[in-house]
Design a protein around this motif. Sequence first.
Motif, PDB file in Angstrom:
ATOM      1  N   UNK A  26      -6.073   9.893  -3.896  1.00 36.83           N
ATOM      2  CA  UNK A  26      -7.159  10.527  -4.663  1.00 36.83           C
ATOM      3  C   UNK A  26      -6.634  11.687  -5.499  1.00 36.83           C
ATOM      4  N   UNK A  27      -5.663  12.448  -4.945  1.00 30.12           N
ATOM      5  CA  UNK A  27      -5.132  13.627  -5.647  1.00 30.12           C
ATOM      6  C   UNK A  27      -4.339  13.251  -6.892  1.00 30.12           C
ATOM      7  N   UNK A  28      -3.822  12.023  -6.951  1.00 29.74           N
ATOM      8  CA  UNK A  28      -3.045  11.631  -8.139  1.00 29.74           C
ATOM      9  C   UNK A  28      -3.926  11.462  -9.368  1.00 29.74           C
ATOM     10  N   UNK A  29      -5.225  11.231  -9.147  1.00 27.21           N
ATOM     11  CA  UNK A  29      -6.164  11.156 -10.259  1.00 27.21           C
ATOM     12  C   UNK A  29      -6.141   9.861 -11.039  1.00 27.21           C
ATOM     13  N   UNK A  30      -5.648   8.776 -10.435  1.00 26.89           N
ATOM     14  CA  UNK A  30      -5.559   7.505 -11.168  1.00 26.89           C
ATOM     15  C   UNK A  30      -6.716   6.547 -10.859  1.00 26.89           C
ATOM     16  N   UNK A  31      -7.717   7.015 -10.145  1.00 30.22           N
ATOM     17  CA  UNK A  31      -8.942   6.249  -9.958  1.00 30.22           C
ATOM     18  C   UNK A  31      -8.844   5.027  -9.068  1.00 30.22           C
ATOM     19  N   UNK A  32      -7.908   5.003  -8.111  1.00 28.20           N
ATOM     20  CA  UNK A  32      -7.830   3.888  -7.165  1.00 28.20           C
ATOM     21  C   UNK A  32      -9.022   3.984  -6.209  1.00 28.20           C
ATOM     22  N   UNK A  33      -9.798   2.914  -6.035  1.00 28.81           N
ATOM     23  CA  UNK A  33     -10.982   2.978  -5.172  1.00 28.81           C
ATOM     24  C   UNK A  33     -10.622   3.359  -3.719  1.00 28.81           C
ATOM     25  N   UNK A  34     -11.482   4.195  -3.104  1.00 29.33           N
ATOM     26  CA  UNK A  34     -11.228   4.620  -1.720  1.00 29.33           C
ATOM     27  C   UNK A  34     -11.220   3.437  -0.755  1.00 29.33           C
ATOM     28  N   UNK A  86       6.852  10.789   2.743  1.00 32.41           N
ATOM     29  CA  UNK A  86       6.837  12.209   3.082  1.00 32.41           C
ATOM     30  C   UNK A  86       7.004  13.087   1.854  1.00 32.41           C
ATOM     31  N   UNK A  87       7.923  12.712   0.984  1.00 28.55           N
ATOM     32  CA  UNK A  87       8.122  13.458  -0.253  1.00 28.55           C
ATOM     33  C   UNK A  87       6.888  13.373  -1.153  1.00 28.55           C
ATOM     34  N   UNK A  88       6.321  12.167  -1.258  1.00 34.19           N
ATOM     35  CA  UNK A  88       5.152  11.971  -2.107  1.00 34.19           C
ATOM     36  C   UNK A  88       3.965  12.795  -1.615  1.00 34.19           C
ATOM     37  N   UNK A  89       3.746  12.803  -0.305  1.00 36.50           N
ATOM     38  CA  UNK A  89       2.626  13.557   0.247  1.00 36.50           C
ATOM     39  C   UNK A  89       2.787  15.050  -0.003  1.00 36.50           C
ATOM     40  N   UNK A  94       0.816  -1.214   0.000  1.00 35.65           N
ATOM     41  CA  UNK A  94       0.000   0.000   0.000  1.00 35.65           C
ATOM     42  C   UNK A  94       0.844   1.256   0.000  1.00 35.65           C
ATOM     43  N   UNK A  95       1.910   1.260   0.792  1.00 31.88           N
ATOM     44  CA  UNK A  95       2.801   2.423   0.837  1.00 31.88           C
ATOM     45  C   UNK A  95       3.563   2.580  -0.476  1.00 31.88           C
ATOM     46  N   UNK A  96       4.008   1.452  -1.038  1.00 29.28           N
ATOM     47  CA  UNK A  96       4.698   1.508  -2.325  1.00 29.28           C
ATOM     48  C   UNK A  96       3.757   2.037  -3.412  1.00 29.28           C
ATOM     49  N   UNK A  97       2.484   1.659  -3.327  1.00 29.13           N
ATOM     50  CA  UNK A  97       1.504   2.150  -4.300  1.00 29.13           C
ATOM     51  C   UNK A  97       1.407   3.671  -4.257  1.00 29.13           C
ATOM     52  N   UNK A  98       1.403   4.249  -3.062  1.00 31.21           N
ATOM     53  CA  UNK A  98       1.375   5.711  -2.926  1.00 31.21           C
ATOM     54  C   UNK A  98       2.574   6.333  -3.633  1.00 31.21           C
ATOM     55  N   UNK A  99       3.757   5.755  -3.382  1.00 30.67           N
ATOM     56  CA  UNK A  99       4.993   6.294  -3.978  1.00 30.67           C
ATOM     57  C   UNK A  99       4.956   6.192  -5.496  1.00 30.67           C
ATOM     58  N   UNK A 126      -7.380  13.913   8.078  1.00 29.45           N
ATOM     59  CA  UNK A 126      -7.347  12.795   9.032  1.00 29.45           C
ATOM     60  C   UNK A 126      -7.029  11.475   8.331  1.00 29.45           C
ATOM     61  N   UNK A 127      -7.054  11.475   7.006  1.00 26.95           N
ATOM     62  CA  UNK A 127      -6.675  10.303   6.218  1.00 26.95           C
ATOM     63  C   UNK A 127      -5.754  10.739   5.098  1.00 26.95           C
ATOM     64  N   UNK A 128      -4.566  11.208   5.454  1.00 36.11           N
ATOM     65  CA  UNK A 128      -3.698  11.874   4.467  1.00 36.11           C
ATOM     66  C   UNK A 128      -3.312  11.012   3.275  1.00 36.11           C
ATOM     67  N   UNK A 129      -2.997   9.743   3.486  1.00 33.24           N
ATOM     68  CA  UNK A 129      -2.561   8.924   2.354  1.00 33.24           C
ATOM     69  C   UNK A 129      -3.715   8.612   1.408  1.00 33.24           C
ATOM     70  N   UNK A 130      -4.899   8.478   1.953  1.00 34.18           N
ATOM     71  CA  UNK A 130      -6.066   8.299   1.091  1.00 34.18           C
ATOM     72  C   UNK A 130      -6.283   9.537   0.241  1.00 34.18           C
ATOM     73  N   UNK A 131      -6.083  10.721   0.834  1.00 38.73           N
ATOM     74  CA  UNK A 131      -6.219  11.970   0.092  1.00 38.73           C
ATOM     75  C   UNK A 131      -5.125  12.101  -0.972  1.00 38.73           C
ATOM     76  N   UNK A 132      -3.926  11.626  -0.646  1.00 37.76           N
ATOM     77  CA  UNK A 132      -2.824  11.667  -1.610  1.00 37.76           C
ATOM     78  C   UNK A 132      -3.155  10.797  -2.822  1.00 37.76           C
TER      79      UNK A 132
END
Length: 456
Positions: free
Chosen positions: A275-283, A251-254, A166-171, A267-273
Amino acid sequence: MEETTQEKPASKLKQGITGPMLYLFILGDVLGAGIYALVGEVSGEVGGAIWVPLLVALLLALLTAASYAELVTKYPKAGGAAVFAQRAFKVPAISFLVGFAMLAAGVTSAAGLALAFTGDYLSPFLDVPPVPAAIVFLLLVALLNARGISESVRSNVVMTVIELSGLVLVIVLVGLMLGKGEGFTEQITQFPVGVNPGTAVLAASVIAYYSFVGFEVSANIAEEVRDVRRVYPKAIFGAMLTAGLVYILIGLAASIALPTEDLAGSSGPLLDVVSATGFGVPDWLFSLVALVAVANGALLTMIMSSRLTYGMSEQGLLPAVFGRVLPHRKTPWVAIIATTAVAMILTMTGGLASLAETVVLLLLFVFLSTNLAVIVLRRDKVEEKHFKAPIVVPYLAIASCLLLLTQQDGTVWLRAGALMLIGLLLFGARFLAKGRNLGAKGHRGRKAPENTAPEK
């Protein structure tokens, strides 16, 4: 004068943990739920320069990790910091309170994680009252813990892979976002206007430090690790550096994905990150990953708490009943029941934030004791080869703990003090009971000649 320590040759516990399993055990405990929630809090202190306090916290945590690596490979017995304190200071009250602080931190952390599991993370899937659900969750964790250390750690391997993915996916998603020429790259070196960067980094490092605690848990299962003296240093430093690299990249990605004012209030920063990328990953996907991360942390914490209780019992710091193990599973069943019951009670006493703050303060005192023990026990030599930290490291580690203690507020001090007062009362009651038992034995001894005299 140097002393030579002879180790006991055998253990009642099963050596079921390999080096790779230990690495994933430590990594899974460090990569807990904290990073999923605390990125926004760190941003609130330092703006977009989130990676700076994360790096500082990693370096401070590595200092104390080096002390653990030395003592665990020197004295590979269950009990961790309590055993180290007993060897170093030889004062039963200190040994007991160090062990009790670790135990209190463990069960408090498990209670907080149970509440986190049954709160906002679970609500998209199941709407249930948080406290009763947390109690059921802790019961399920206890059953897995009692089944066996190998089964528990194998479950940890699966959950660690999921939460790390999950963390790698954010990056990766933020990397793709950068590839499209989007994002706020200028934020990664920006601090809030009108704030001293040094003061901001120090305040944020305390928050970030919470994301790195968990490495100390591994000291309490040292007796169950195969070839512990060889594999432990590689596992603890490898896991810490892996977690640190992932956290810094997060930290850099966020900072790149969201404006700092949006990130700091989330309160859910990584979920917001994501969503902000715009790649349509389900919440719901990140809710699921967060649940796995929290469950993994709770399992590892309860393993630690039960093994610590067992180890303190073996050292005579707690009643012998806590040293009982299941005959076939070789797991400390009484210790598991006791620690689970306490964690269940704690879920009714406060929220996740207050419980987490108490955990950090208690662990800083445990770390102080361990770092002092390294210095004291340098004169105690063992025959087996073991890891030895550079001589300056434990002194730097002590300074780092004192620095972080200055950042805690009065409410946290009062809460931790109340918990330690309970420990003092338990120790006092045990001491008085022991004195009464000795007195009774002495009384019976004086009567023995009269009672056993032959009849005329």
